[in-house]
Design an enzyme around this catalytic site. Structure first.
Site, PDB file in Angstrom:
ATOM      1  N   ARG A  64       0.837  -1.184   0.000  1.00  0.00           N
ATOM      2  CA  ARG A  64       0.000   0.000   0.000  1.00  0.00           C
ATOM      3  C   ARG A  64       0.877   1.241   0.000  1.00  0.00           C
ATOM      4  O   ARG A  64       1.218   1.750  -1.038  1.00  0.00           O
ATOM      5  CB  ARG A  64      -0.924  -0.032   1.233  1.00  0.00           C
ATOM      6  CG  ARG A  64      -2.114   0.864   1.071  1.00  0.00           C
ATOM      7  CD  ARG A  64      -3.225   0.402   1.999  1.00  0.00           C
ATOM      8  NE  ARG A  64      -4.425   1.194   1.791  1.00  0.00           N
ATOM      9  CZ  ARG A  64      -4.597   2.424   2.236  1.00  0.00           C
ATOM     10  NH1 ARG A  64      -3.656   3.005   2.925  1.00  0.00           N
ATOM     11  NH2 ARG A  64      -5.713   3.082   1.980  1.00  0.00           N
ATOM     12  N   SER A  83     -12.362  -2.468  -2.992  1.00  0.00           N
ATOM     13  CA  SER A  83     -12.917  -2.049  -1.698  1.00  0.00           C
ATOM     14  C   SER A  83     -14.364  -1.651  -1.868  1.00  0.00           C
ATOM     15  O   SER A  83     -14.688  -0.816  -2.722  1.00  0.00           O
ATOM     16  CB  SER A  83     -12.166  -0.829  -1.164  1.00  0.00           C
ATOM     17  OG  SER A  83     -10.848  -1.153  -0.842  1.00  0.00           O
ATOM     18  N   LYS A  88      -7.448   5.369   9.350  1.00  0.00           N
ATOM     19  CA  LYS A  88      -7.696   6.465   8.395  1.00  0.00           C
ATOM     20  C   LYS A  88      -7.380   6.068   6.982  1.00  0.00           C
ATOM     21  O   LYS A  88      -7.077   6.921   6.156  1.00  0.00           O
ATOM     22  CB  LYS A  88      -6.778   7.662   8.693  1.00  0.00           C
ATOM     23  CG  LYS A  88      -7.270   8.565   9.776  1.00  0.00           C
ATOM     24  CD  LYS A  88      -6.447   9.834   9.761  1.00  0.00           C
ATOM     25  CE  LYS A  88      -6.803  10.744  10.931  1.00  0.00           C
ATOM     26  NZ  LYS A  88      -5.964  11.904  10.978  1.00  0.00           N
TER      27      LYS A  88
END
Lengths: 221, 221
Positions: free
Chosen positions: A40, A109, A138
């Site tokens: 990521r 997602s 977050k």
């Protein structure tokens, strides 16, 4: 590996790994039996992600662990990753499929039934659903209030592709996520910030395989 | 088009376009004869850049104007752009070339002779060199102090691929950039924030074609 067979899924985030490097965290997760790793590192440059990705590709390929790249299809191609994971603000699932071909793993997602149905129709191989529980990372979804295992159950009833639960999941609360229909659980900090990432990875797999804490037999869902 | 034949190059930045949309600015630049457009918009999501990119692809294809995508090779592939422009922190030139093939245009930002030689050796088709002049755009290069037309001359002497000067360039100071050896000039705000983007684009082309303000004949370099 077919995403339906994953149990544990690590999403990397260097900023949470303390004095360990991301490859060290990934190595420990692999030793703990992790099934998939997502590169990521949203705040890193493409060059840094590419270089880190090449390291993770070596580690994961050796171990037979799937490697996905968040958002960047080009980095996935460049490091020969197994696939990509895209969010609602990233390139569409159809585009990822078109660029990567039929054999790549494309995950998406989603946090609602509509998004989940759309992603399945667009050719996603699995859905990341969350945030399941409230999380401070977050970075799982714009909406950080947990949708709860109930949403996993709703989405599982609406689609036929496997679901990866994500957001605030720990070994202690992973059971209900699996019971609700998630094939696997994805975590960032639970593994990355752990004193013993290998042990946590093992515990998460056990929690997914034996959904209720009191059910030592497990139902191997 | 061969980058050696470009004269003016627009780098998009929606935040500078006032109440005009980016396609409106690009349309005006095309009417002013712009040769290349780079989709930048670093702060926008991949989805937004993809959607904007598809619009710009239609406009530029119709007009025979080259369209490049900053950084994201996957977006370039998805919108069928003519190529990409990568910086020193983006994916390497070699990777861009490998993913896009021999016919794509691959440009690279460089500010030193060493970087320029490396980019040429790696297969770049052109170099973006700058910032030529001091600029407040904060987005041309990490080092915003202008390197001056002298650096363009040094790099032009060291490589054989065309140079696009960038950074703080206006119609008034573009002449020395072209005289120093740049084939073309790239601008962000000079066109994007202009009251009349078409007229500014025309003026920039004239300045590049007639390097010295007093030399009305031009040397057509």
């Amino acid at each position: 590996m077919n995403p339906a067979n994953w149990r544990t899924y690590l999403v990397t985030q260097a900023s949470l790994s303390g004095d360990r490097t991301t490859p060290e965290i990934v190595r420990a997760a692999i030793d703990g039996g992790v099934d998939a790793v997502q590169l990521r590192e949203k705040d890193a440059s493409a060059r840094s992600r590419y270089e880190l990705g090449r390291e993770l590709r070596e580690l994961t390929a050796e171990a037979g662990v799937d490697l996905l790249v968040n958002d960047r299809i080009d980095i996935a191609q460049a490091i020969d990753a197994d696939g990509v994971h895209v969010g609602q603000s990233d390139l569409p699932v159809e585009v990822a499929r078109e660029l990567l071909g039929p054999d790549a793993i494309v995950g998406c997602s989603t946090s609602t039934v509509d998004e989940a149905r759309d992603a399945e129709a667009a050719g996603a191989d699995y859905l990341g659903v969350g945030a399941v529980y409230d999380t401070s990372s977050k970075d799982v979804n714009d909406d950080q209030a947990g949708v709860g295992p109930e949403r996993i159950a709703e989405i599982a009833a609406a689609v036929s592709i496997p679901i990866v639960g994500i957001g605030g999941i720990t070994a202690d609360n992973a059971g209900p996520v699996a019971e609700a229909g998630a094939a696997s659980v994805a975590v960032i900090s639970e593994i990355t910030a752990a004193a013993d990432p290998q042990a946590v990875t093992e515990s998460l797999a056990v929690a997914v395989e034996t959904p209720t804490a009191v059910d030592a037999g497990g139902d191997d869902r």
